[in-house]
Design a protein around this motif. Structure first.
Motif: not given
Ligand code: 26Y
Length: 821
Positions: A8-12, A94-99, A101-113
């Motif tokens: 349950l670490g906080n790294s990307k 930031e780390s979630t956004k990066a994680a 991002g590496e999987m081709g997903k945009d966090l900000d777009a998900l927030l709108d769900c």
């Protein structure tokens, strides 16, 4: 062998793993083909995993250390969306956004769900949500209690400019944030009758019998504070039918009949009442109130009993209970019932415990919003509680009241818990003051008026029980989350300590004189206006320029908030633009967001009028870009987060003495939107903080309103004396805007024939003049931006952390308990 703990670490990389695991094992989805919603759920669950450990740790530490806890009782929590807030507060954004991002997903777009959690009407519900954030942030042991409404506040749509309501099925697909706690289920009684019995020692005891039972299932939502390991919970009760409902019928084979009771039981937590001023004695609303109060008190008592072997006199040293307005006030007779009937305590001891435990926050002076329950309804639903209220009342009137004002029946009538004129009613406000050790107002002016007017006699009797605790807002959601660009600029300029100590924002003050800083501040504002312009285009089909002045009024629709005064000014400007096309007027966009209670006829007429004027103005080629009017549908927390950072001018124009505090005023000022406002609610304190040169104050003061009414207010005098005003009202009530002159007669009648109860006409000229001053000031952009910066810099007082620490110190006597890693 103890299994290895999961990562349950906080790294990307840890976050990436967690998200993928949830996609695979919780949702049964392939990374390659998972839907956007699946990604959103998996991300929420990955964050929730990291939060839950701290929730368990907080609970355990609070229990072990035996500290007092506060229990916040509220019928409403207007939480909005949780993911971004939880990410920013826990430092995982930031780390979630990066994680992702590496999987081709945009966090900000998900927030709108995420659907808004809209379990509240307006200010009072949003205040409860801000308080929950602050309680965790400043490490106070707290539990929020409320109702798990299946349907939150209705979704609003406009059809031909008129409001239409739709159900808000916010949790149709479940919610990743909530966790069921079936082991803490409670049973609640209702209806029935009271019998007198004798206990083993021969003492009389009341027993409540032949009742109907209802179950309450608790759902917990973890509340993540900013940069703190305290995770408190919001516990929401869902109503369920008693397990063995109607078993007789069931056995006889009437399967469908038997299920009817179940459906009826479940209506109790079905829907939030959409009114925020009057609720004319609805039985279901009383049942809702009692249901959640009884579940919550039983939960608090359970915790007291398992945690300690202390005498009942120690109960208040373990539990403080805050009543968010009178809506949960039935908790007072309920605790008396538990102590006297179930635990066998003598009345006086029980009463002392009650008063030491409860505190009450008043949120309104409006007479129609003061809750009263007809005695006959109350007696049917809660017969024992009515007896208890009668007894409290009798002891009070014959005791303290008689001692202070011997033989004064007028005082007794005013202080009584029972209103006797025009039928008998239980006065929940009087019950709340009497059953509490503290009663507070929510802004300095409001508290003064409580003491001088609404509760004058109580104040004379118990002056030490009254205090002011000016409202606040959480600067995390209302700056850090909704305006990360400004948040970053502030942090770059003065360091990041302001997020926990809002007074440090004052360090921005000198930067108002720095042209480079001003340019960056102004660019952030403009960027937000571009985003909002796009939303306006999509939602309203109106094109607006981001260089226009964005003039914003966002709040519930109410006559006292005077959206119709705003409308009078708009129509006046429309006329002026037509009469004088070359006038030097800076282009303006008037932006509204507001829901009207579905049964509030005049409020709906005002919405329709604004939409009708908007349709004309926006399509009039003679007006062009100078004036646009837009009413964004379905105003809610997530929309507020987009409007507020983009606002230039904040409309806080209630009739003086009517708005208890306001909190939107604080959010807008924090984001550099200048206030045009009356000396009402917290506006008074905002002026004190930002300086009178950085705010546009207009209109009658509370004293002037009183004086005008005393000498007899007649709106017709203003109508005949002011030609512009007369033309404006006549134009609105002509057939010009809809083709039908009947359409806005209700509005016209209210302003003229029905006496203009909120003094729009009396404040009209002063408001129009203030708006002209706004226009002139806006033309000097350097000056305007300076004023905006000084608003951001000087509203630190309105952080809900400050408010909550004052409650902790002055009302709850609570220690701060930091939780370790
Ligand atoms: C009795 C029932 C119909 C009812 C339900 C909700 C009555 C009132 C309400 C809600 C009241 C409310 O939101 N009051 C607002 O509380 C804010 C937080 O203190 C204040 O800032 C705001 O001025 C006040 O109107």
């Amino acid at each position: 062998m103890t299994p290895a703990p999961c990562d349950l670490g906080n790294s990307k990389d840890s976050l990436k793993n967690s998200i993928i695991n949830h996609l695979r094992f919780t949702l049964g989805a392939y990374v390659e083909s998972a839907s956007k919603n699946d990604w959103w759920v998996a991300t929420c669950l990955a964050i929730r995993d990291r939060v839950m450990d701290h929730a368990t740790k907080s609970r355990t530490l609070h229990r072990q250390s035996g500290v007092r806890r506060v229990h916040y009782l509220s019928l409403e929590y207007l939480m909005g969306r949780l993911l971004e807030n939880n990410l920013r507060n826990s430092g995982l954004y930031e780390s979630t956004k990066a994680a992702l991002g590496e999987m081709g997903k945009d966090l900000d777009a998900l927030l709108d769900c995420e659907p808004d959690m809209g379990l509240g009407n307006g200010g009072l519900g949003r205040l409860a949500a801000c308080f929950m954030d602050s309680l965790s942030t400043v490490n106070l042991p707290a539990i929020g209690y409320g109702i798990h409404y299946e349907f939150g506040l209705f979704r609003q749509e406009f059809v031909n400019g008129k409001q239409v309501e739709h159900p808000d099925a916010w949790m149709r697909d479940g919610s990743p944030w909530k966790i069921a706690r079936p082991s803490y289920r409670q049973t609640v009684q209702l209806y029935g009758r009271v019998v007198q019995k004798f206990d083993d020692c021969g003492h009389p005891r009341s027993e409540w019998v032949e009742t109907k039972a209802l179950l309450g299932l608790p759902w917990d939502i973890p509340i993540v504070g900013y940069d703190s390991h305290t995770v408190n919970v919001l516990r929401l009760w869902q109503a369920q039918a008693d397990e063995d409902f109607n078993f007789q019928v069931f056995n006889e084979g009437s399967y469908v009949e038997a299920l009817r009771d179940k459906a009826i039981a479940e209506t109790v937590s079905k829907v939030l009442y959409p009114n925020d001023s009057t609720e004319s004695g609805k039985e279901l609303r009383l049942v809702q109130q009692y249901f959640f109060v009884a579940c919550s008190l039983a939960d608090i008592v359970r915790r007291f009993k398992v945690g300690y072997t202390l005498p009942w006199s120690e109960f208040p040293s373990k539990a403080a209970i805050q009543l968010n307005d009178t809506h949960p006030a039935v908790a007072i007779p309920e605790l008396m019932r538990i102590l006297v009937d179930l635990e066998g305590l003598p009345w006086n001891e029980a009463w002392k415990i009650c008063q030491e435990t409860f505190a009450y926050t008043n949120h309104t002076l409006l007479p129609e919003a003061l809750e009263m329950w007809s005695v006959s309804l109350f007696e049917r639903v809660l017969p024992r509680h009515l007896q208890i209220i009668y007894q409290i009342n009798q002891l009070f009137l014959e005791g303290d009241v008689e001692a202070k004002w011997p033989g004064d029946s007028e005082k007794k009538r005013s202080l009584s818990l029972i209103e006797e004129r025009g039928g008998k009613y239980v006065r929940m406000a009087n019950l709340s003051v009497l059953g509490s050790h503290a009663t507070n107002g929510v802004a300095a002016l409001h508290t003064r008026l409580l003491c001088e007017r609404l509760f004058a006699d109580f104040y004379a009797l118990y002056p030490d029980r009254f205090l002011n605790l000016t409202n606040g807002i959480t600067f995390r959601r209302w700056l850090d989350v909704c305006n990360p660009q400004l948040s970053a600029l502030i942090t770059e300029t003065i360091g990041e300590s302001w997020k926990k100590n809002a007074d440090l924002l004052r360090n921005l003050d000198p930067h108002a004189d720095d042209p480079a800083f001003r340019a960056r501040y102004a660019k952030i504002k403009r960027d937000h206006k571009v985003v909002l312009a796009k939303i306006i285009e999509d939602e309203c089909g109106v094109t607006v320029s981001p260089d226009a002045l964005f003039d914003v009024q966002i709040k519930r629709l109410h006559e006292y908030k005077r959206q119709h005064l705003n409308l009078l000014n708009i129509v006046t400007l429309y006329r002026e633009i037509l009469d004088n096309p070359n006038a030097d007027f800076h282009p303006r966009v008037f932006i509204f967001g507001a829901k009207a209670a579905p049964g509030y006829f005049l409020a709906k007429n005002i919405i329709h009028a604004i939409n009708a004027v908007a349709a004309k103005v926006n399509n009039d080629p003679r007006v062009g870009d100078k004036l646009k009017v837009v009413f964004l549908p379905n105003y809610r927390v997530s929309l507020a987060e987009k409007i507020i950072p983009a606002s230039d001018l904040s409309e806080q124009i209630s009739t003086a003495g009517k708005e208890a505090s306001g909190t939107g005023n604080m959010k807008l000022a924090l984001n550099g939107s200048l206030t045009i406002g009356t000396l009402d609610g917290a506006n008074v304190e905002i002026e004190e903080e930002v300086g009178s040169e950085n705010i546009f104050i207009f209109g009658l003061t509370v004293e002037e309103v009183t004086e005008l009414r005393a000498k007899g207010y007649n709106p017709w005098d203003y109508y005949w004396a002011n030609e512009k005003l007369r033309n404006t009202i006549d134009w609105i009530s002509s057939d010009y805007f809809t083709g039908n002159a009947e359409e806005f007669q209700p509005l016209r009648r209210s302003l003229l024939d029905h006496g203009d109860p909120y003094l729009c006409l009396a404040d009209y000229q002063s408001y129009v003049d203030a708006q002209a001053k706004v226009d002139a000031t806006y033309k000097d952009q350097d000056k305007w931006v300076k004023m905006a910066i000084l608003n951001t810099a000087r509203v630190g007082k309105f952080s809900s952390d400050r408010t909550i620490l004052q409650y902790a110190e002055k009302v709850w006597n609570l220690p701060q308990v930091p939780i370790g890693e």
